[in-house]
Design a protein around this motif. Structure first.
Motif, PDB file in Angstrom:
ATOM      1  N   ALA A  61       3.943  -6.575  -7.851  1.00 43.22           N
ATOM      2  CA  ALA A  61       3.245  -5.977  -6.710  1.00 43.22           C
ATOM      3  C   ALA A  61       2.047  -6.821  -6.293  1.00 43.22           C
ATOM      4  CB  ALA A  61       2.797  -4.562  -7.071  1.00 43.22           C
ATOM      5  N   ARG A  62       1.317  -7.340  -7.249  1.00 44.07           N
ATOM      6  CA  ARG A  62       0.155  -8.171  -6.927  1.00 44.07           C
ATOM      7  C   ARG A  62       0.577  -9.479  -6.254  1.00 44.07           C
ATOM      8  NH1 ARG A  62      -4.806  -7.254  -8.878  1.00 44.07           N
ATOM      9  NH2 ARG A  62      -5.233  -9.496  -8.973  1.00 44.07           N
ATOM     10  N   ASP A  63       1.729 -10.031  -6.699  1.00 47.05           N
ATOM     11  CA  ASP A  63       2.231 -11.246  -6.053  1.00 47.05           C
ATOM     12  C   ASP A  63       2.625 -10.967  -4.606  1.00 47.05           C
ATOM     13  OD1 ASP A  63       1.823 -12.779  -8.280  1.00 47.05           O
ATOM     14  OD2 ASP A  63       3.913 -12.713  -8.975  1.00 47.05           O
ATOM     15  N   VAL A  64       3.234  -9.809  -4.378  1.00 48.20           N
ATOM     16  CA  VAL A  64       3.602  -9.439  -3.009  1.00 48.20           C
ATOM     17  C   VAL A  64       2.351  -9.280  -2.152  1.00 48.20           C
ATOM     18  CG1 VAL A  64       4.604  -7.615  -1.570  1.00 48.20           C
ATOM     19  CG2 VAL A  64       5.781  -8.360  -3.647  1.00 48.20           C
ATOM     20  N   GLN A  65       1.342  -8.609  -2.705  1.00 51.20           N
ATOM     21  CA  GLN A  65       0.090  -8.420  -1.969  1.00 51.20           C
ATOM     22  C   GLN A  65      -0.577  -9.760  -1.683  1.00 51.20           C
ATOM     23  OE1 GLN A  65      -3.412  -7.161  -4.080  1.00 51.20           O
ATOM     24  NE2 GLN A  65      -3.862  -5.570  -2.555  1.00 51.20           N
ATOM     25  N   ALA A  66      -0.654 -10.621  -2.698  1.00 51.85           N
ATOM     26  CA  ALA A  66      -1.293 -11.931  -2.511  1.00 51.85           C
ATOM     27  C   ALA A  66      -0.523 -12.771  -1.495  1.00 51.85           C
ATOM     28  CB  ALA A  66      -1.394 -12.667  -3.840  1.00 51.85           C
ATOM     29  N   ALA A  67       0.815 -12.717  -1.553  1.00 49.55           N
ATOM     30  CA  ALA A  67       1.627 -13.469  -0.589  1.00 49.55           C
ATOM     31  C   ALA A  67       1.389 -12.955   0.829  1.00 49.55           C
ATOM     32  CB  ALA A  67       3.103 -13.361  -0.953  1.00 49.55           C
ATOM     33  N   GLY A  68       1.238 -11.634   0.964  1.00 47.72           N
ATOM     34  CA  GLY A  68       0.956 -11.065   2.276  1.00 47.72           C
ATOM     35  C   GLY A  68      -0.379 -11.533   2.820  1.00 47.72           C
ATOM     36  N   PHE A  69      -1.408 -11.494   1.974  1.00 45.17           N
ATOM     37  CA  PHE A  69      -2.725 -11.976   2.399  1.00 45.17           C
ATOM     38  C   PHE A  69      -2.674 -13.465   2.740  1.00 45.17           C
ATOM     39  CE2 PHE A  69      -4.771  -8.340  -0.075  1.00 45.17           C
ATOM     40  CZ  PHE A  69      -5.149  -7.663   1.081  1.00 45.17           C
ATOM     41  N   LEU A  70      -1.956 -14.223   1.920  1.00 37.99           N
ATOM     42  CA  LEU A  70      -1.869 -15.661   2.145  1.00 37.99           C
ATOM     43  C   LEU A  70      -1.177 -15.968   3.471  1.00 37.99           C
ATOM     44  CD1 LEU A  70      -2.646 -18.277   0.710  1.00 37.99           C
ATOM     45  CD2 LEU A  70      -0.367 -18.318  -0.310  1.00 37.99           C
ATOM     46  N   LEU A  71      -0.090 -15.253   3.761  1.00 41.35           N
ATOM     47  CA  LEU A  71       0.600 -15.430   5.044  1.00 41.35           C
ATOM     48  C   LEU A  71      -0.313 -15.084   6.206  1.00 41.35           C
ATOM     49  CD1 LEU A  71       4.272 -14.103   4.753  1.00 41.35           C
ATOM     50  CD2 LEU A  71       3.524 -16.316   5.635  1.00 41.35           C
ATOM     51  N   THR A  72      -1.051 -13.992   6.063  1.00 47.53           N
ATOM     52  CA  THR A  72      -1.936 -13.553   7.146  1.00 47.53           C
ATOM     53  C   THR A  72      -3.023 -14.582   7.429  1.00 47.53           C
ATOM     54  OG1 THR A  72      -1.548 -11.231   6.563  1.00 47.53           O
ATOM     55  CG2 THR A  72      -3.483 -11.713   7.912  1.00 47.53           C
ATOM     56  N   PRO A 113       7.397   9.577 -14.758  1.00 47.94           N
ATOM     57  CA  PRO A 113       6.962   8.341 -15.434  1.00 47.94           C
ATOM     58  C   PRO A 113       7.059   7.123 -14.499  1.00 47.94           C
ATOM     59  CG  PRO A 113       8.530   9.564 -16.782  1.00 47.94           C
ATOM     60  CD  PRO A 113       8.557  10.191 -15.422  1.00 47.94           C
ATOM     61  N   VAL A 114       6.012   6.323 -14.478  1.00 48.86           N
ATOM     62  CA  VAL A 114       5.985   5.092 -13.681  1.00 48.86           C
ATOM     63  C   VAL A 114       5.429   3.983 -14.571  1.00 48.86           C
ATOM     64  CG1 VAL A 114       5.066   3.919 -11.652  1.00 48.86           C
ATOM     65  CG2 VAL A 114       5.628   6.354 -11.531  1.00 48.86           C
ATOM     66  N   ASP A 115       6.201   2.903 -14.704  1.00 41.19           N
ATOM     67  CA  ASP A 115       5.797   1.792 -15.576  1.00 41.19           C
ATOM     68  C   ASP A 115       4.923   0.823 -14.781  1.00 41.19           C
ATOM     69  OD1 ASP A 115       5.491  -0.024 -17.552  1.00 41.19           O
ATOM     70  OD2 ASP A 115       7.614  -0.532 -17.780  1.00 41.19           O
ATOM     71  N   PHE A 116       3.657   1.219 -14.596  1.00 44.45           N
ATOM     72  CA  PHE A 116       2.742   0.388 -13.822  1.00 44.45           C
ATOM     73  C   PHE A 116       2.545  -1.011 -14.411  1.00 44.45           C
ATOM     74  CE2 PHE A 116       1.433   4.496 -12.029  1.00 44.45           C
ATOM     75  CZ  PHE A 116       1.391   4.168 -10.690  1.00 44.45           C
ATOM     76  N   PRO A 117       2.420  -1.160 -15.739  1.00 44.97           N
ATOM     77  CA  PRO A 117       2.234  -2.518 -16.283  1.00 44.97           C
ATOM     78  C   PRO A 117       3.369  -3.475 -15.929  1.00 44.97           C
ATOM     79  CG  PRO A 117       1.635  -0.878 -17.923  1.00 44.97           C
ATOM     80  CD  PRO A 117       2.269  -0.129 -16.785  1.00 44.97           C
ATOM     81  N   ALA A 118       4.622  -2.957 -15.862  1.00 44.05           N
ATOM     82  CA  ALA A 118       5.744  -3.830 -15.515  1.00 44.05           C
ATOM     83  C   ALA A 118       5.786  -4.133 -14.028  1.00 44.05           C
ATOM     84  CB  ALA A 118       7.063  -3.178 -15.955  1.00 44.05           C
ATOM     85  N   ILE A 119       5.350  -3.176 -13.216  1.00 35.65           N
ATOM     86  CA  ILE A 119       5.432  -3.325 -11.753  1.00 35.65           C
ATOM     87  C   ILE A 119       4.260  -4.133 -11.201  1.00 35.65           C
ATOM     88  CG2 ILE A 119       5.423  -2.045  -9.571  1.00 35.65           C
ATOM     89  CD1 ILE A 119       6.773   0.253 -11.092  1.00 35.65           C
ATOM     90  N   GLU A 120       3.085  -4.004 -11.842  1.00 37.12           N
ATOM     91  CA  GLU A 120       1.863  -4.576 -11.272  1.00 37.12           C
ATOM     92  C   GLU A 120       1.947  -6.075 -10.993  1.00 37.12           C
ATOM     93  OE1 GLU A 120      -2.909  -4.378 -12.098  1.00 37.12           O
ATOM     94  OE2 GLU A 120      -1.586  -4.890 -13.766  1.00 37.12           O
ATOM     95  N   PRO A 121       2.463  -6.929 -11.909  1.00 36.92           N
ATOM     96  CA  PRO A 121       2.486  -8.371 -11.599  1.00 36.92           C
ATOM     97  C   PRO A 121       3.263  -8.693 -10.324  1.00 36.92           C
ATOM     98  CG  PRO A 121       2.894  -7.998 -13.927  1.00 36.92           C
ATOM     99  CD  PRO A 121       2.957  -6.654 -13.265  1.00 36.92           C
ATOM    100  N   ALA A 145       0.831  -1.211   0.000  1.00 35.94           N
ATOM    101  CA  ALA A 145       0.000   0.000   0.000  1.00 35.94           C
ATOM    102  C   ALA A 145       0.866   1.261   0.000  1.00 35.94           C
ATOM    103  CB  ALA A 145      -0.924  -0.009   1.218  1.00 35.94           C
ATOM    104  N   ALA A 146       1.935   1.256   0.801  1.00 37.62           N
ATOM    105  CA  ALA A 146       2.812   2.430   0.858  1.00 37.62           C
ATOM    106  C   ALA A 146       3.521   2.653  -0.473  1.00 37.62           C
ATOM    107  CB  ALA A 146       3.831   2.246   1.980  1.00 37.62           C
ATOM    108  N   ALA A 147       4.003   1.553  -1.085  1.00 37.58           N
ATOM    109  CA  ALA A 147       4.705   1.688  -2.359  1.00 37.58           C
ATOM    110  C   ALA A 147       3.763   2.202  -3.451  1.00 37.58           C
ATOM    111  CB  ALA A 147       5.303   0.341  -2.760  1.00 37.58           C
ATOM    112  N   LYS A 148       2.535   1.678  -3.455  1.00 37.44           N
ATOM    113  CA  LYS A 148       1.589   2.118  -4.477  1.00 37.44           C
ATOM    114  C   LYS A 148       1.235   3.588  -4.288  1.00 37.44           C
ATOM    115  CE  LYS A 148      -2.584   0.759  -6.918  1.00 37.44           C
ATOM    116  NZ  LYS A 148      -3.641  -0.267  -7.075  1.00 37.44           N
TER     117      LYS A 148
END
Length: 364
Positions: free
Chosen positions: A199-210, A189-197, A174-177
């Motif tokens: 970032a989403r894996d990090v978010q999903a891993a965080g939810f999964l750990l929780t 300039p921010v390359d969101f398409p390159a970063i999103e996959p 959330a802070a990085a976004k």
């Protein structure tokens, strides 16, 4: 994609498994509601579902609701007195998001559209959303990491720390976004398409750990509950006999029994109450005890045979053989009572239809 699918299954499984806890206390209801909102978030972002609904900001609104219930759970655990401000804050955030979405003409959530120039209202929308979610997750991280220090070593501590680390990962996302949205709003300039996959894996891993961390104490409780249910089943033959012979020893109404069968009440409480009811019935049977227990090398079988004979004598209106007899001394812990009576109940199931042996010796 695999992480998202695993998380979705785990979330809905947790929602279903925790339904019986809703009647326990406010903390369990708040935690269940948070997991439910998160499960809905992960469901409505699925492309087929999102295409049907057509409301891009719906996952954000559900995310705010999930964060509110999580914050409420944290405050209940911490024993905070003033519990209304989280609701006021969540309502203010929802109002702000709705207003900013209307002012900006709609919020686009796809990575490709975020690479375009972002108007101030859109930047403000994302800052409000991610700041609120990040703050709640940071609070959750601190609480669970602090509590984990006091937890016993092993799975309990590991589960609490998994929750803390998972919440920290999502808070970092959330802070990085937020930082990237602000940077894009200022023209960087921010390359969101390159970063999103990633970032989403990090978010999903965080939810999964929780969620996985939250299932650790739940799995330990599940084993304990399963053992208690097995004891309830083992005690049932003996308890049924006492209930039929002495209905007055039952401590709850038939209606309450139906509610408890649904798992609403703590199964351990039901188990302890069943032991008390059996003991009350055995106390009422003491005048009908024979002069001595049936012969045999197994004390549990001897006690079961004595119970069967006492019940038969009572049904036949037979007199007591002199002074009241005594049952086997067991204890001092309730677990000792449960283990002993379970053995007796298993033997009772075998002897209640078998020919009764002649009593001899002294009563157990």
């Amino acid at each position: 994609m695999v992480l998202d699918g695993t998380l979705l299954v785990l979330l809905w499984g947790t929602v279903a498994a925790r339904v019986p806890t809703l009647w326990r206390d406010a903390r369990q209801r708040a935690l269940w509601a948070s997991v439910l909102m998160l499960a809905l978030v992960k469901t409505v972002v699925l492309p087929p579902v999102a295409a049907v609904l057509g409301v891009p900001i719906l996952p954000h609104l559900l995310g705010v609701a999930a964060a509110y219930f999580l914050l409420r759970f944290v405050m209940l655990v911490a024993g905070a007195r003033h519990r209304r401000w989280p609701l006021v804050l969540a309502a203010a955030v929802l109002l702000a998001l709705g207003t900013l979405a209307a002012v900006s003409g709609g919020i686009e959530t796809s990575a490709e559209l975020l690479t375009r120039d972002l108007p101030p209202a859109t930047v403000a929308y994302w800052v409000v959303l991610e700041a609120y979610l990040g703050a709640v997750l940071a609070t959750t991280t601190v609480l669970f990491w602090t509590v984990s220090r006091e937890a016993p070593a092993g799975l309990a501590r590991l589960g609490l720390r998994a929750i803390a680390v998972g919440a920290a990962l999502v808070a970092t996302y959330a802070a990085a976004k937020t930082g990237m949205i602000i940077a894009r709003g200022t023209g960087t300039p921010v390359d969101f398409p390159a970063i999103e996959p990633v970032a989403r894996d990090v978010q999903a891993a965080g939810f999964l750990l929780t969620v996985a961390g939250a299932t650790v104490p739940a799995s330990r409780r599940a084993r304990s509950v399963w053992a208690a249910y097995r004891s309830l089943l083992a005690l049932r033959p003996l308890w049924t006999a006492m209930r039929d012979a002495f209905p007055e020893v039952i401590l709850f109404t038939p209606r309450r029994a139906v509610i408890e069968l649904a798992g609403v009440d703590d199964v351990h409480l039901r188990l302890y109450r069943r032991v008390i009811e059996i003991r009350d019935g055995m106390l009422a049977l003491r005048p009908y005890l024979p002069a001595g227990p049936p012969a045999g090398d197994d004390p549990a079988a001897a006690e079961a045979a004595a119970i069967a004979l006492a019940l038969r004598r009572r049904a036949d209106s037979g007199p007591a053989d002199g002074p009241e007899g005594a049952w086997a001394a067991v204890g001092p812990e309730m677990t000792d009572e449960v283990a002993w009576l379970s053995r007796v109940s298993r033997q009772f199931r075998r002897v209640r239809r078998a020919p009764l042996p002649r009593p001899c010796g002294s009563a157990r």
